[in-house]
Write an enzyme that holds these catalytic residues in place. Structure first.
Site, short mmCIF file in Angstrom:
data_model
loop_
_atom_site.label_atom_id
_atom_site.label_comp_id
_atom_site.label_asym_id
_atom_site.label_seq_id
_atom_site.Cartn_x
_atom_site.Cartn_y
_atom_site.Cartn_z
N ASP A 454 16.24 -25.90 12.15
CA ASP A 454 17.30 -26.71 12.74
C ASP A 454 18.18 -25.87 13.64
O ASP A 454 18.65 -26.33 14.68
CB ASP A 454 18.14 -27.36 11.63
CG ASP A 454 18.76 -26.33 10.69
OD1 ASP A 454 18.14 -25.28 10.47
OD2 ASP A 454 19.86 -26.59 10.16
N ARG A 458 23.60 -20.04 11.81
CA ARG A 458 24.49 -20.14 10.65
C ARG A 458 23.72 -19.96 9.35
O ARG A 458 22.54 -19.63 9.33
CB ARG A 458 25.23 -21.48 10.68
CG ARG A 458 24.37 -22.70 10.44
CD ARG A 458 25.18 -23.97 10.64
NE ARG A 458 24.38 -25.17 10.40
CZ ARG A 458 24.55 -26.31 11.06
NH1 ARG A 458 25.46 -26.40 12.00
NH2 ARG A 458 23.79 -27.35 10.78
N ASP A 459 24.40 -20.23 8.25
CA ASP A 459 23.79 -20.05 6.93
C ASP A 459 22.91 -21.25 6.59
O ASP A 459 23.14 -21.95 5.62
CB ASP A 459 24.87 -19.86 5.87
CG ASP A 459 25.87 -21.00 5.83
OD1 ASP A 459 25.87 -21.82 6.78
OD2 ASP A 459 26.64 -21.11 4.86
N GLU A 460 21.87 -21.44 7.38
CA GLU A 460 20.97 -22.58 7.15
C GLU A 460 19.58 -22.18 7.62
O GLU A 460 18.78 -21.69 6.84
CB GLU A 460 21.49 -23.81 7.89
CG GLU A 460 20.89 -25.10 7.38
CD GLU A 460 21.71 -26.31 7.78
OE1 GLU A 460 21.19 -27.42 7.66
OE2 GLU A 460 22.87 -26.14 8.21
N ASP A 467 14.09 -33.11 11.91
CA ASP A 467 14.28 -32.52 13.24
C ASP A 467 12.95 -32.38 13.97
O ASP A 467 12.82 -32.77 15.13
CB ASP A 467 14.95 -31.15 13.11
CG ASP A 467 16.35 -31.24 12.53
OD1 ASP A 467 16.51 -31.84 11.46
OD2 ASP A 467 17.28 -30.70 13.14
N TRP A 522 12.82 -38.41 7.95
CA TRP A 522 12.47 -37.08 7.47
C TRP A 522 11.10 -37.11 6.78
O TRP A 522 10.20 -36.36 7.13
CB TRP A 522 13.57 -36.56 6.52
CG TRP A 522 14.76 -36.02 7.23
CD1 TRP A 522 15.10 -34.70 7.38
CD2 TRP A 522 15.78 -36.76 7.92
NE1 TRP A 522 16.26 -34.57 8.11
CE2 TRP A 522 16.71 -35.83 8.44
CE3 TRP A 522 16.02 -38.11 8.13
CZ2 TRP A 522 17.83 -36.22 9.17
CZ3 TRP A 522 17.14 -38.51 8.85
CH2 TRP A 522 18.03 -37.57 9.37
N GLU A 744 24.14 -29.23 18.61
CA GLU A 744 23.93 -30.15 17.51
C GLU A 744 24.73 -31.43 17.71
O GLU A 744 24.28 -32.53 17.40
CB GLU A 744 24.35 -29.48 16.20
CG GLU A 744 24.12 -30.33 14.96
CD GLU A 744 24.47 -29.59 13.69
OE1 GLU A 744 23.96 -29.99 12.62
OE2 GLU A 744 25.22 -28.60 13.75
N HIS A 765 20.48 -26.44 18.69
CA HIS A 765 19.70 -27.41 17.92
C HIS A 765 18.77 -28.12 18.89
O HIS A 765 19.24 -28.63 19.90
CB HIS A 765 20.64 -28.46 17.31
CG HIS A 765 20.81 -28.38 15.84
ND1 HIS A 765 21.43 -27.32 15.22
CD2 HIS A 765 20.47 -29.23 14.85
CE1 HIS A 765 21.48 -27.53 13.92
NE2 HIS A 765 20.90 -28.68 13.66
#
Length: 901
Positions: A454, A458-460, A467, A522, A744, A765
């Site tokens: 995605d 960041r913390d992802e 997506d 999803w 995003e 994104h």
């Protein structure tokens, strides 16, 4: 000199970039064509297979197929290397020259592996693990004809042999569902080993995705295990001469820690360039610890490895209002920095903080959340060439502390991603739209580091299934994603089976808190993305391999209303996630009924799975899913559509879904005729778009299709006006604020230079960049009619203020290109001039406004075209079938001015 009209430009094995260490015993073969022949098609082909223990065998097949043809010979055995050659016979009697590649199997059986995992001492499990090194020595035979290294890791590795780094990969072997699949790579050591002498093989090992901290809200460690380990073996001329085991030793090095999210700490005083040579002292090295062999299947992935694909120099050195020094690389990207010049002697410690944007002149780190994205270097040794080893960052700006006077020539940015072949290129006369397309490409590169993610910063950085589901049609044109997505989908299925049929929202699956969420859009990745891949690459094996996954989703994953078979209306859905009107603190609160979106997707996925069943010969299933899709459609109309064709959820997304998915009742249902429904939906969509002042009002479900829906509904003028809108929310509004990637949120950066206060605020994104699909197929005019682009539609549809465009795509058959421009003649009559190229062995449908001739043979230049190809103004729009063979053609026709809108 004889000119060969058609040649084979590339011979390929399966979807491998290089067919060394492949995982298939009977690999399929493909070839692309190039040349200047007209109306050329393949009538037959020959494959010549040369094995080491026998003369070559030639196999002739009467077929026009040149994509993923069957292996004609005996299956390969482990480590077997064969020479494969191909040539094609034209229907006109011409024959292409032979083209060849060497194909070598990997280790196809588990018993081929003698290596076991090895690791260092136990380290605390609640903090970052320090990377370590392992090494061993072995004597190579006097003769080393064929030397191979097979290697993987529980974590990350970087291999060195005799002081030389092997391969050019980053973050190897990548992120997989480690409990089920463990990817190994094969390297050729034939020119690296020293025959008859002692050789040293060693590797760095890091925690990576295997044991490192991942995900948001502070994340969690040890997702797959607690002890990173290396698995490797060296095979020379069929014999294992070295394999990881208890005779190896380990030691720490100059890397003190290296985390994916937080960055790396490096002590240059501890650097030792000789550690993987025989010249180093091993007195301080300790015996390794052996671990049990992994339960996961050791696989050779068709996904290309993560590599360096570009380097960027800073374009500006900024002194912030607070006195900080910040380097601006001019482009948001994913990767790391490399030091190219030695820092001053007075520097003791240097830190590099990474971020995507500046906020009021200072580094904007709040969107990183719990990712420190900071690299620290302790000075005292040489730093020239240093770059972090087991981390990556998403950034444009780097704040440098501890290096006074750092400048343009001291540091470069290293761009990394899974190095897929770039296949699609687009440009047009509109500068902002060109920048939009570049932003899509950069976001694609940034979010294809081992898996489709995605965001890279960041913390992802997780493999969100929604997506990639909406973005796959765009990705498949921009890059050859066939091996990349095929490998990832294998993990989708195994992680799905572990959840009893539910599809994880991220794959590889580490989000336990989300296991009870069953999400349309999803979860539909299991059906729609394999079919998108089939459409792009004509790979029926993808459909066969993923068919059970799609069935499992529809039959076990979807939570249904027992009366209608539609989604249970009480089921939580994200659906049109991040619609512009959703508040920052509640990104799922979209205007469109979330269950309507889920039900539209359910109908589309059911119908698509029926098509897949038909392609792979599951005829009973095909009939069943087709009938089920129609029953669901009937229930859908009873629930959401009035008898006069008004949709209860009156939004851009709802109408776009119905138009693009073709969700209409049976003609004999007593409701409006499907064509009348389509007309009313299209007219209403146009009114809604105009009412919203041509601003985007769609989220995840609607944004990828809104412009396509308008074009399909005869509302092309609205599509172009929305595409070119500059008011937020729009595709161009971020560009006017300096965006170099897709955001995003449309307003990730506010007009006053402040970062959007919402937690979901990434500046990289790709999901909203799915608009590039419209640029490729409608503005650029290229799309497949048959899977794999065997039959091509060339239909540029100019509009807006765009006066020219060029679209090219390196298809499985070869280069397809459409270039058009608007021109005025002496009488001020506007004309559309189109230049097209189609590869040999394919057929194109050319659809242009005013082209009235339908049986014209391809001609090499405009001067040879009949005058009737320059028809009167407003001549009807018709199509022409055209088999080219590579010759560029130019057509001119009058351009009806009303299609500009």
């Amino acid at each position: 000199m004889t000119v060969i009209p058609v040649t084979i430009s590339r011979l390929q094995c399966e979807h491998y970039e290089v067919p060394l260490g492949i995982g298939e015993a009977k690999p399929r073969l493909s070839w692309r064509f190039a040349g200047e022949a007209k109306d050329w098609s393949q009538a037959a082909y020959e494959l010549r297979i040369t094995r080491s223990d026998s003369p070559h065998n030639t196999f002739r097949v009467e077929s026009s197929q040149s994509v993923l043809v069957a292996w004609p010979s005996e299956p390969l055995v482990s480590a077997e290397s064969v020479r494969v050659e191909a040539r094609a016979f034209g229907s006109d009697g011409t024959i292409t020259p032979w083209v060849g590649i060497t194909v070598e199997a990997g280790l196809l059986e588990r018993e081929d592996w003698t290596a076991v995992p090895i690791t260092c001492e136990e380290q605390p499990t609640d903090q970052p693990r320090r990377p370590f090194r392992v090494r061993s020595t072995f004597k190579a035979p006097e003769s080393c004809t064929n030397a191979r290294l097979y290697v993987t890791a529980l974590g990350l590795y970087e291999v060195h042999v005799n002081g030389r780094r092997i391969g050019d990969e980053y973050l190897a072997p990548g992120w997989t569902s480690y409990k089920h699949h463990l990817v190994y790579r094969t390297f050729d050591l034939s020119d690296v080993l020293i025959p008859g002498e002692e050789n040293v093989v060693g590797a760095w090992v890091g925690e990576g995705w295997y044991a490192g901290r991942l995900a948001f809200r502070g994340g969690w460690r040890n997702n797959y295990g607690t002890r990173p380990a290396l698995i490797a073996q060296v095979v020379v001329d069929g014999s294992v001469v070295c394999a990881t085991g208890g005779d190896w030793t380990w030691n720490y090095g100059a890397v003190l820690n290296s985390e994916l999210l937080n960055g790396e700490t490096y002590d240059s005083r501890l650097a030792d360039d000789t550690w993987s040579t025989s010249n180093t002292s091993v007195a301080s090295w300790a015996p390794v610890t052996e671990l049990l062999p992994p339960n996961a299947e050791l696989v050779s992935s068709q996904a290309p490895p993560v590599r360096e694909v570009d380097t960027l120099r800073p374009i500006e050195v900024i002194t912030t209002p607070a006195g900080k020094t910040v380097l601006d690389f001019g482009q948001n990207f994913a990767g790391l920095i490399r030091i190219v010049r030695q820092p001053p002697q007075f520097s003791t410690e240097i830190t590099f903080r990474h971020a995507e944007v500046l906020e009021h002149g200072e580094l904007g780190v709040r969107p990183l959340r719990h990712a420190a994205a900071t690299d620290t270097v302790i000075c005292g040794g040489s730093l020239v060439g240093y770059q972090p080893k087991f981390t990556s960052h998403g950034f444009r700006y780097v704040e440098v502390a501890g290096w006074d006077g750092v400048g343009f020539d001291d540091i470069v940015g290293v761009v990394i991603h899974s190095a897929m072949e770039r296949t699609g290129h687009f440009s047009c006369s509109h500068k902002l739209i060109n920048q939009l397309h570049r932003n899509v490409v950069w976001s694609t590169i940034s979010n294809t580091i081992s898996i489709p993610t995605d965001c890279p910063q960041r913390d992802e950085r997780l493999g969100w299934t929604g997506d990639i589901q909406v973005f796959a049609p765009t990705l498949n044109v921009l890059f050859d994603s066939s091996g990349f997505l095929k490998s990832w989908l294998r993990d989708v299925f195994v992680d799905q089976k572990a959840l009893g049929g539910n599809v994880p929202v991220t794959v590889p699956d580490i989000l336990d808190d989300f296991h009870n969420q069953r999400l349309a859009v999803w979860g539909d990745v299991t059906v729609l993305t394999p079919f998108d891949l089939y459409d792009s690459y004509a790979d029926t094996d993808i459909l066969r391999e993923q068919y059970a996954s799609g069935k499992l989703w529809l039959e076990k994953g979807v939570v249904r209303d027992r009366t209608t078979g539609l989604w249970d209306p009480e089921q939580l859905q994200l659906s049109d996630w991040l619609a512009p009107k959703a508040p920052p603190e509640s990104p799922g609160d979209c205007p469109t009924d979330s269950i309507l979106v889920a039900d539209a997707y359910l109908i589309h996925a059911t119908r698509t799975l029926g098509k897949i069943a038909q392609v792979i010969g599951e005829n009973d299933d095909a009939a069943r899913y087709s009938a089920e899709a129609q029953a669901l459609t009937t229930a859908f109309y009873q629930e959401y559509v009035t008898p006069k064709g008004r949709v209860m959820s009156d939004t851009q997304t709802a109408l776009a879904l119905l138009l693009i998915f073709g969700i209409y009742p049976e003609p004999e249902s007593g409701l409006l005729d499907p064509s009348e429904h389509a007309k009313r939906f299209g007219e209403r969509l146009g009114k809604l778009v105009e009412k919203d002042n041509w601003k985007v009002a769609t989220g995840f479900a609607g944004t990828p299709i809104i412009l396509h829906a308008l074009a399909k509904a005869g509302q092309l003028h609205h599509a172009y006006r929305m595409l070119q809108s500059r008011d937020c929310p729009s595709w161009l509004s971020p560009i006017l604020l300096g965006a170099t990637t897709i955001w995003e949120r449309w307003d990730s950066m506010l007009a006053d230079g402040s970062i959007n206060p919402g937690e979901m605020t990434s500046f990289n994104h790709y999901a909203l960049g799915s608009v590039a699909s419209f640029l490729h197929s409608v503005v650029g005019g290229l799309s497949p009619v048959e899977p794999g682009w065997k039959r091509i539609r060339i239909q540029p549809q100019p509009g807006g203020t765009i006066t020219s465009a060029t679209m090219s795509f390196n298809s499985p058959y070869g280069l397809v290109k459409c270039e058009w421009r608007m021109e005025r003649n002496d009488q001020e009559v506007e004309r559309l001039e189109v230049e097209i190229r189609v590869p040999p062995n394919t057929t194109a449908e050319v659809i242009l406004p005013g082209l009235s001739e339908t049986n014209i043979k391809a001609s090499p230049s405009l001067s040879q075209l009949p005058i009737s190809l320059v028809p009167l103004l407003r001549a009807p729009l018709v199509q022409k079938e055209w088999n080219d063979g590579g010759v560029q053609q130019i057509y001119k026709c009058s351009h009806p001015p009303d299609i500009f809108g």
